[in-house]
Design a protein around this motif. Sequence first.
Motif, PDB file in Angstrom:
ATOM      1  N   ILE A 101       0.831  -1.204   0.000  1.00 31.95           N
ATOM      2  CA  ILE A 101       0.000   0.000   0.000  1.00 31.95           C
ATOM      3  C   ILE A 101       0.867   1.256   0.000  1.00 31.95           C
ATOM      4  CG2 ILE A 101      -1.631   1.329   1.410  1.00 31.95           C
ATOM      5  CD1 ILE A 101      -2.944  -1.434   2.092  1.00 31.95           C
ATOM      6  N   LEU A 102       1.915   1.256   0.808  1.00 32.85           N
ATOM      7  CA  LEU A 102       2.821   2.413   0.817  1.00 32.85           C
ATOM      8  C   LEU A 102       3.511   2.578  -0.538  1.00 32.85           C
ATOM      9  CD1 LEU A 102       4.412   2.032   4.366  1.00 32.85           C
ATOM     10  CD2 LEU A 102       2.935   3.904   3.581  1.00 32.85           C
ATOM     11  N   SER A 103       3.872   1.481  -1.163  1.00 32.36           N
ATOM     12  CA  SER A 103       4.637   1.564  -2.414  1.00 32.36           C
ATOM     13  C   SER A 103       3.812   2.071  -3.585  1.00 32.36           C
ATOM     14  CB  SER A 103       5.240   0.200  -2.767  1.00 32.36           C
ATOM     15  OG  SER A 103       4.266  -0.690  -3.276  1.00 32.36           O
ATOM     16  N   HIS A 104       2.490   2.067  -3.473  1.00 33.85           N
ATOM     17  CA  HIS A 104       1.689   2.540  -4.610  1.00 33.85           C
ATOM     18  C   HIS A 104       1.718   4.057  -4.744  1.00 33.85           C
ATOM     19  CE1 HIS A 104      -1.836   3.870  -2.240  1.00 33.85           C
ATOM     20  NE2 HIS A 104      -2.352   4.322  -3.366  1.00 33.85           N
ATOM     21  N   ALA A 105       2.208   4.747  -3.718  1.00 30.83           N
ATOM     22  CA  ALA A 105       2.347   6.208  -3.775  1.00 30.83           C
ATOM     23  C   ALA A 105       3.804   6.532  -4.098  1.00 30.83           C
ATOM     24  CB  ALA A 105       1.945   6.823  -2.442  1.00 30.83           C
ATOM     25  N   GLU A 106       4.039   7.133  -5.245  1.00 36.22           N
ATOM     26  CA  GLU A 106       5.400   7.454  -5.688  1.00 36.22           C
ATOM     27  C   GLU A 106       6.184   8.222  -4.633  1.00 36.22           C
ATOM     28  OE1 GLU A 106       6.669   5.900  -8.202  1.00 36.22           O
ATOM     29  OE2 GLU A 106       6.390   7.125  -9.989  1.00 36.22           O
ATOM     30  N   TYR A 107       5.510   9.107  -3.916  1.00 35.29           N
ATOM     31  CA  TYR A 107       6.161  10.009  -2.974  1.00 35.29           C
ATOM     32  C   TYR A 107       6.435   9.364  -1.611  1.00 35.29           C
ATOM     33  CZ  TYR A 107       1.236  10.325  -1.720  1.00 35.29           C
ATOM     34  OH  TYR A 107      -0.058  10.015  -1.389  1.00 35.29           O
ATOM     35  N   SER A 108       6.042   8.126  -1.418  1.00 33.32           N
ATOM     36  CA  SER A 108       6.201   7.483  -0.107  1.00 33.32           C
ATOM     37  C   SER A 108       7.642   7.113   0.199  1.00 33.32           C
ATOM     38  CB  SER A 108       5.331   6.227  -0.009  1.00 33.32           C
ATOM     39  OG  SER A 108       5.879   5.180  -0.800  1.00 33.32           O
ATOM     40  N   GLY A 109       8.449   6.975  -0.845  1.00 28.73           N
ATOM     41  CA  GLY A 109       9.831   6.550  -0.650  1.00 28.73           C
ATOM     42  C   GLY A 109       9.977   5.038  -0.554  1.00 28.73           C
ATOM     43  N   VAL A 110       8.871   4.306  -0.646  1.00 27.34           N
ATOM     44  CA  VAL A 110       8.912   2.847  -0.608  1.00 27.34           C
ATOM     45  C   VAL A 110       8.966   2.342  -2.046  1.00 27.34           C
ATOM     46  CG1 VAL A 110       7.707   0.740   0.121  1.00 27.34           C
ATOM     47  CG2 VAL A 110       7.633   2.786   1.570  1.00 27.34           C
ATOM     48  N   LEU A 111      10.083   1.751  -2.402  1.00 32.15           N
ATOM     49  CA  LEU A 111      10.267   1.256  -3.760  1.00 32.15           C
ATOM     50  C   LEU A 111       9.423   0.009  -3.992  1.00 32.15           C
ATOM     51  CD1 LEU A 111      14.136   1.641  -4.090  1.00 32.15           C
ATOM     52  CD2 LEU A 111      12.359   3.207  -4.884  1.00 32.15           C
ATOM     53  N   ARG A 112       8.881  -0.103  -5.182  1.00 33.62           N
ATOM     54  CA  ARG A 112       8.110  -1.289  -5.540  1.00 33.62           C
ATOM     55  C   ARG A 112       9.081  -2.390  -5.936  1.00 33.62           C
ATOM     56  NH1 ARG A 112       5.666   3.080  -7.201  1.00 33.62           N
ATOM     57  NH2 ARG A 112       6.661   3.091  -9.241  1.00 33.62           N
ATOM     58  N   GLU A 113       9.049  -3.498  -5.192  1.00 31.21           N
ATOM     59  CA  GLU A 113       9.974  -4.599  -5.440  1.00 31.21           C
ATOM     60  C   GLU A 113       9.264  -5.884  -5.849  1.00 31.21           C
ATOM     61  OE1 GLU A 113      12.131  -4.709  -1.773  1.00 31.21           O
ATOM     62  OE2 GLU A 113      13.305  -2.923  -2.272  1.00 31.21           O
ATOM     63  N   THR A 114       8.144  -6.188  -5.224  1.00 29.96           N
ATOM     64  CA  THR A 114       7.463  -7.445  -5.498  1.00 29.96           C
ATOM     65  C   THR A 114       6.488  -7.298  -6.665  1.00 29.96           C
ATOM     66  OG1 THR A 114       5.575  -7.057  -4.032  1.00 29.96           O
ATOM     67  CG2 THR A 114       7.579  -8.004  -3.026  1.00 29.96           C
ATOM     68  N   ALA A 115       6.102  -8.430  -7.221  1.00 34.37           N
ATOM     69  CA  ALA A 115       5.120  -8.421  -8.306  1.00 34.37           C
ATOM     70  C   ALA A 115       3.808  -7.802  -7.832  1.00 34.37           C
ATOM     71  CB  ALA A 115       4.894  -9.837  -8.828  1.00 34.37           C
ATOM     72  N   MET A 116       3.409  -8.081  -6.595  1.00 37.94           N
ATOM     73  CA  MET A 116       2.164  -7.508  -6.075  1.00 37.94           C
ATOM     74  C   MET A 116       2.255  -5.988  -5.993  1.00 37.94           C
ATOM     75  SD  MET A 116      -0.021  -8.303  -2.590  1.00 37.94           S
ATOM     76  CE  MET A 116       1.282  -7.865  -1.440  1.00 37.94           C
ATOM     77  N   GLU A 117       3.369  -5.476  -5.519  1.00 37.54           N
ATOM     78  CA  GLU A 117       3.543  -4.031  -5.411  1.00 37.54           C
ATOM     79  C   GLU A 117       3.510  -3.379  -6.800  1.00 37.54           C
ATOM     80  OE1 GLU A 117       6.315  -4.423  -1.402  1.00 37.54           O
ATOM     81  OE2 GLU A 117       7.278  -3.923  -3.313  1.00 37.54           O
ATOM     82  N   LYS A 118       4.162  -3.997  -7.758  1.00 39.64           N
ATOM     83  CA  LYS A 118       4.185  -3.469  -9.123  1.00 39.64           C
ATOM     84  C   LYS A 118       2.801  -3.527  -9.758  1.00 39.64           C
ATOM     85  CE  LYS A 118       9.042  -4.483  -9.733  1.00 39.64           C
ATOM     86  NZ  LYS A 118      10.080  -5.194 -10.479  1.00 39.64           N
TER      87      LYS A 118
END
Length: 162
Positions: A56-73
Motif C-alpha cells: 500500500i505504501l509503495s503505490h504512492a510514488e512520494y512514499s519513498g517505498v520502492l516497488r519490489e514485489t510483483a504484487m507491489e508493481k
Amino acid sequence: MRAYARKLDGDEELWGVVGLIHDFDYEKYPSAEEHPFKGSEILKERGYSEEIRRAILSHAEYSGVLRETAMEKALFACDELAGFITAATLVKPSKSLAELDAKSVRKKMKDKAFARSVNRNDIINGAADLGVELEEHITFCIQAMTGIAGELGLDGKAVKTA
C-alpha cells in the motif's frame, strides 16, 4: 489485482485484499503528507501484515517505498488505470465495459481534459515496471474488470432507457 495474481502466480486472495483496501484512508487523509501513511498506521494497529502495508505504501510514488514485489508493481500499474477505465466506460452510452477496448482507452488518455486527475505517466510507467506493453496491460485490465462488471456497476444494466 486478482487477475494479475492468477497471471503472475501470486496469492489471489492477498492481492485482491490489497487492491480493495489500498486507498481506504484517502477520503479522510487525501494529502500527500497523510495518504497512505495514516492508512498504514491504522492497518498496523489492526494487525495487518508488513507485506500488505508495504504494498500500500509503495503505490504512492512520494512514499519513498520502492516497488519490489510483483504484487507491489501490479498495484501501482492497476491503480490509476482502473479508475481511468471506469471513467471511459461511464461516458459510453451503454455504460458497459463490454464496449470498451484498449484503442479507445489510449485515445482518451491523449485527451488531457478527460479524467484530468488521472496520472497518465503512472499508467505508462506501471505497465513498464510490470514488463508488459501498455496496450496489453490495458486490454488485460479491461478483461479482468469485465469479468466483474456487474459488481462494479459497469455492465450497462443501470442504464435507463426512455
